[in-house]
Design a protein around this motif. Structure first.
Motif, PDB file in Angstrom:
ATOM      1  N   GLY A   1       0.834  -1.199   0.000  1.00 38.22           N
ATOM      2  CA  GLY A   1       0.000   0.000   0.000  1.00 38.22           C
ATOM      3  C   GLY A   1       0.863   1.240   0.000  1.00 38.22           C
ATOM      4  O   GLY A   1       1.949   1.266  -0.561  1.00 38.22           O
ATOM      5  N   SER A   2       0.381   2.256   0.659  1.00 40.02           N
ATOM      6  CA  SER A   2       1.083   3.534   0.658  1.00 40.02           C
ATOM      7  C   SER A   2       1.356   3.976   2.081  1.00 40.02           C
ATOM      8  O   SER A   2       0.874   3.366   3.036  1.00 40.02           O
ATOM      9  N   TYR A   3       2.153   5.031   2.182  1.00 45.83           N
ATOM     10  CA  TYR A   3       2.177   5.728   3.450  1.00 45.83           C
ATOM     11  C   TYR A   3       1.945   7.195   3.181  1.00 45.83           C
ATOM     12  O   TYR A   3       2.321   7.734   2.148  1.00 45.83           O
ATOM     13  N   VAL A   4       1.259   7.784   4.137  1.00 47.64           N
ATOM     14  CA  VAL A   4       0.888   9.186   4.051  1.00 47.64           C
ATOM     15  C   VAL A   4       1.746   9.932   5.063  1.00 47.64           C
ATOM     16  O   VAL A   4       1.755   9.596   6.247  1.00 47.64           O
ATOM     17  N   TYR A   5       2.461  10.931   4.581  1.00 43.27           N
ATOM     18  CA  TYR A   5       3.233  11.780   5.483  1.00 43.27           C
ATOM     19  C   TYR A   5       2.264  12.727   6.167  1.00 43.27           C
ATOM     20  O   TYR A   5       1.363  13.273   5.530  1.00 43.27           O
ATOM     21  N   VAL A   6       2.444  12.903   7.481  1.00 40.72           N
ATOM     22  CA  VAL A   6       1.511  13.723   8.261  1.00 40.72           C
ATOM     23  C   VAL A   6       2.274  14.660   9.197  1.00 40.72           C
ATOM     24  O   VAL A   6       3.429  14.415   9.537  1.00 40.72           O
ATOM     25  N   ASP A   7       1.587  15.713   9.619  1.00 42.63           N
ATOM     26  CA  ASP A   7       2.146  16.598  10.641  1.00 42.63           C
ATOM     27  C   ASP A   7       1.838  15.988  12.008  1.00 42.63           C
ATOM     28  O   ASP A   7       1.194  14.936  12.092  1.00 42.63           O
ATOM     29  N   PRO A   8       2.276  16.601  13.108  1.00 42.31           N
ATOM     30  CA  PRO A   8       2.054  15.998  14.434  1.00 42.31           C
ATOM     31  C   PRO A   8       0.578  15.785  14.792  1.00 42.31           C
ATOM     32  O   PRO A   8       0.266  14.960  15.660  1.00 42.31           O
ATOM     33  N   ASP A   9      -0.321  16.485  14.111  1.00 38.85           N
ATOM     34  CA  ASP A   9      -1.749  16.323  14.385  1.00 38.85           C
ATOM     35  C   ASP A   9      -2.433  15.374  13.403  1.00 38.85           C
ATOM     36  O   ASP A   9      -3.654  15.213  13.444  1.00 38.85           O
ATOM     37  N   GLY A  10      -1.665  14.759  12.513  1.00 40.98           N
ATOM     38  CA  GLY A  10      -2.222  13.779  11.588  1.00 40.98           C
ATOM     39  C   GLY A  10      -2.717  14.337  10.260  1.00 40.98           C
ATOM     40  O   GLY A  10      -3.276  13.605   9.462  1.00 40.98           O
ATOM     41  N   ARG A  11      -2.505  15.618  10.012  1.00 40.42           N
ATOM     42  CA  ARG A  11      -2.917  16.205   8.729  1.00 40.42           C
ATOM     43  C   ARG A  11      -1.927  15.785   7.640  1.00 40.42           C
ATOM     44  O   ARG A  11      -0.715  15.913   7.808  1.00 40.42           O
TER      45      ARG A  11
END
Length: 172
Positions: free
Chosen positions: A129-139
C-alpha cells in the motif's frame, strides 16, 4: 538420488503468472552509488521489487544523517530488516538494530528517527500500500507508494545516464 527426483517440473505454470525476479548483490550495501535513488537530503532508496499490479514495493532505505526522517501513516503492513545502523519511532520504546526484524501494522502512525551517532542506516523495507506523510496532528502533507517509487527511480536513472527503462528490471 533417482533421475525422476532430479527432473524439473514438467507441468504448465499458472496463466498470467509474473516471471521470477533475482537481484544479484541485493545486500551489497556498498554497491554502485548510482543505483540509489535520492529521496531527500541524505536519504536514498534502492529498489529491489516494484509491484504496481499488487500495490507493494521492496527496497533498501539508506539514511546518512541523524534526526527525524519522517512522520507517516501506513495503509498496509510493513516488514523491515535492519541491515546497518539503527533507528526507532518516537511513539514506541523499541529500537530497530542491525540484524533485527520489525513488523508495522496497517493504520499505524509513527515518527522515524535515526539516533545521533549513527553515520548510516540501511533497512530493507517491504511496504504494502502507501504511506501518508503527516504533521504531528495527523494532517496529510504528502504520500508515497509503488507508483511514486517507480517515477522517482525512472527520473533518477534517466538523469544519471542509466536510462529510464532501468526501472523495468524491478517491475513485477
Amino acid at each position: 538420488m533417482s533421475t525422476e527426483a532430479l527432473a524439473p517440473f514438467r507441468g504448465r505454470q499458472p496463466f498470467a503468472m509474473v516471471s521470477d525476479l533475482v537481484v544479484p548483490g541485493a545486500l551489497d550495501l556498498d554497491a554502485d552509488d548510482r543505483l540509489w535513488v535520492p529521496q531527500a537530503p541524505d536519504v536514498a532508496f534502492r529498489p529491489l521489487l516494484l509491484s504496481p499490479s499488487q500495490g507493494y514495493f521492496v527496497n533498501l532505505l539508506r539514511v546518512r544523517r541523524s534526526g527525524v526522517l519522517s512522520r507517516h501513516r501506513h495503509a498496509g503492513p510493513v516488514h523491515s530488516f535492519t541491515l546497518r545502523g539503527r533507528w526507532h519511532y518516537l511513539e514506541h520504546d523499541w529500537e530497530a538494530t542491525e540484524g533485527g526484524y520489525a513488523f508495522e501494522p496497517p493504520g499505524e502512525t509513527h515518527t522515524l528517527v535515526v539516533p545521533d551517532g549513527v553515520a548510516e542506516m540501511i533497512t530493507l523495507f517491504h511496504v504494502t500500500g502507501s504511506y501518508v506523510y503527516v504533521d504531528p496532528d495527523g494532517r496529510a502533507t504528502g504520500y508515497e507508494d509503488v507508483f511514486t517509487k517507480i517515477e522517482n527511480a525512472r527520473r533518477h536513472y534517466a538523469e544519471i545516464g542509466l536510462g529510464a527503462e532501468r526501472v523495468e528490471e524491478f517491475l513485477r
